[in-house]
Design an enzyme around this catalytic site. Structure first.
Site, PDB file in Angstrom:
ATOM      1  N   CYS A 296      -0.819  -1.393  10.462  1.00  0.00           N
ATOM      2  CA  CYS A 296      -0.339  -1.077   8.844  1.00  0.00           C
ATOM      3  C   CYS A 296      -0.003   0.655   9.280  1.00  0.00           C
ATOM      4  CB  CYS A 296      -0.910  -1.245   8.358  1.00  0.00           C
ATOM      5  SG  CYS A 296      -0.237  -0.292   6.567  1.00  0.00           S
TER       6      CYS A 296
ATOM      7  N   THR B 237       0.959   2.171   6.781  1.00  0.00           N
ATOM      8  CA  THR B 237       0.758   3.746   6.031  1.00  0.00           C
ATOM      9  C   THR B 237      -0.896   3.562   6.066  1.00  0.00           C
ATOM     10  OG1 THR B 237       2.422   1.985   4.634  1.00  0.00           O
ATOM     11  CG2 THR B 237       0.503   3.133   3.520  1.00  0.00           C
TER      12      THR B 237
ATOM     13  N   GLU C 266       9.411  -8.944   2.678  1.00  0.00           N
ATOM     14  CA  GLU C 266       8.787  -9.832   1.888  1.00  0.00           C
ATOM     15  C   GLU C 266       8.899 -11.242   0.842  1.00  0.00           C
ATOM     16  OE1 GLU C 266       4.493  -9.707   1.427  1.00  0.00           O
ATOM     17  OE2 GLU C 266       4.271  -7.948   2.922  1.00  0.00           O
TER      18      GLU C 266
ATOM     19  N   THR D 193       5.234  -1.593  10.293  1.00  0.00           N
ATOM     20  CA  THR D 193       5.149  -3.247  10.929  1.00  0.00           C
ATOM     21  C   THR D 193       5.554  -3.957   9.552  1.00  0.00           C
ATOM     22  OG1 THR D 193       2.787  -3.805   9.293  1.00  0.00           O
ATOM     23  CG2 THR D 193       2.568  -2.495  11.909  1.00  0.00           C
TER      24      THR D 193
ATOM     25  N   TYR E 286       1.034  -1.091   0.310  1.00  0.00           N
ATOM     26  CA  TYR E 286      -0.120  -0.272  -0.025  1.00  0.00           C
ATOM     27  C   TYR E 286       0.974   1.251   0.072  1.00  0.00           C
ATOM     28  CZ  TYR E 286      -4.387  -2.146   1.853  1.00  0.00           C
ATOM     29  OH  TYR E 286      -5.492  -3.350   2.204  1.00  0.00           O
ATOM     30  N   GLY E 287       2.119   1.299   0.431  1.00  0.00           N
ATOM     31  CA  GLY E 287       2.968   2.481   0.940  1.00  0.00           C
ATOM     32  C   GLY E 287       3.339   3.638  -0.516  1.00  0.00           C
TER      33      GLY E 287
HETATM   34  N1  DGL Z   1       2.984  -3.237   6.775  1.00  0.00           N
HETATM   35  C1  DGL Z   1       2.603  -1.666   6.077  1.00  0.00           C
HETATM   36  C2  DGL Z   1       2.867  -0.841   6.834  1.00  0.00           C
HETATM   37  O1  DGL Z   1       2.760  -0.572   8.210  1.00  0.00           O
HETATM   38  C3  DGL Z   1       3.620  -1.915   4.879  1.00  0.00           C
HETATM   39  C4  DGL Z   1       3.832  -2.107   3.690  1.00  0.00           C
HETATM   40  C5  DGL Z   1       2.710  -2.068   2.747  1.00  0.00           C
HETATM   41  O2  DGL Z   1       3.272  -0.291   2.098  1.00  0.00           O
HETATM   42  O3  DGL Z   1       2.075  -2.070   1.647  1.00  0.00           O
HETATM   43  O4  DGL Z   1       2.944   0.304   6.546  1.00  0.00           O
END
Ligand code: DGL
Length: 271
Positions: free
Chosen positions: A73, A75, A152, A187, A42-43
């Site tokens: 998360c 993000t 990942e 995370t 998502y970031g």
């Molecule tokens: N685990 C997500 C966070 O804490 C990041 C992963 C992502 O970019 O989707 O921001």
């Protein structure tokens, strides 16, 4: 006493680092986890896309009768927490405020480093919280877009030349700024703890956002008399939006133990 499960979600597997802490601190709680593995990361996405995805993630989780939801998360927490709280009756917790509190407490000099995804850093949410909690401190922030894909793909251990090279590039400005505390605002990053810790040395405190959040959730549940009645034996249900193949193996890296529960695939776009 409340035996309903706690919902936890993330863009992918990173949120399992919060589940690990949840299992450690509150072993009697049932958990429903959703990892949006089909749409991670998502970031690097726009604010609108992150909000749309986060609303679907919460809509899926609220099909269960939950007592709380944890946005595991950085993000989503930094982009959509208030919106999700306004739109839902279920109490929703993000990682930004608890992690900023932990960092503000840990820092003697007020020189705090912050790393996170592009969206988290762009939002300014961590910096605003740190400024409020530690006025006059200095925050040196750096987006680290390559960290999540490296984690990942399991490229997160000391001795891996690729992750060490990337870490050195991202973290050198923070070392030059003389930080004494690093808020690891994503995370996924606890898996990089050894690499990052070796880079900075023991004089820099590392703050794990998921763990900080779970400590706050525990205080909230205890204060509201919402802890489960079981001292142990909480069960987990795990859902993902992409194939379940390989999930259990990778998940065990994040959880620090093997995942014995069933994992199910869902179509998140239907929510
Ligand atoms: N685990 C997500 C966070 O804490 C990041 C992963 C992502 O970019 O989707 O921001």
């Amino acid at each position: 006493m409340d035996n309903r499960p706690i919902g936890v979600f993330d863009s992918g597997l990173g949120g399992l680092t919060a589940v690990r802490e949840l299992r450690r601190l509150l072993p009697g709680e049932d958990i429903v986890y959703f990892g949006d593995t089909g749409r991670v990361p998502y970031g690097s996405r726009s604010k609108d896309a992150i909000i749309k995805y986060a609303r679907q993630d919460v809509a899926f989780l609220t099909t269960f009768d939950l007592k709380a939801i944890v946005i595991a998360c950085g993000t989503v927490s930094s982009t959509a927490l208030e919106l999700l709280q306004q739109e839902n009756r279920c109490p929703i917790f993000g990682v930004v405020e608890p992690a900023a509190q932990a960092a503000a407490q840990a820092s003697a000099s007020g020189k705090i480093g912050l790393i996170g995804t592009e969206a988290s850093i762009r939002s300014g949410a961590y910096e605003r919280a740190l400024e409020r909690l530690r006025p006059g401190g200095t925050v040196t922030a750096r987006a680290c877009p390559l960290f999540v894909p490296l984690v990942e793909n399991g490229r997160c251990r000391p001795g891996d030349a690729v992750v060490e090279l990337v870490a050195a590039e991202y973290l050198t400005p923070l070392r030059q700024a003389g930080i004494d505390t690093l808020l690891m605002g994503c995370t996924h990053y606890p898996l990089l703890r050894d690499v990052v810790g070796a880079f900075f040395g023991p004089q820099v405190a590392l703050i794990d956002v998921g763990a900080a959040c779970i400590r706050q959730v525990k205080i909230y549940l205890a204060g509201q008399n919402l802890l489960s009645g079981r001292p142990n034996g909480g069960k987990g249900r795990y859902f993902v939006s992409d194939s379940v193949d390989g999930f259990a193996r990778l998940a065990s890296l994040f959880l620090g133990e093997s995942l014995s529960e069933q994992v199910e695939q869902i179509d998140i776009t239907a929510y």
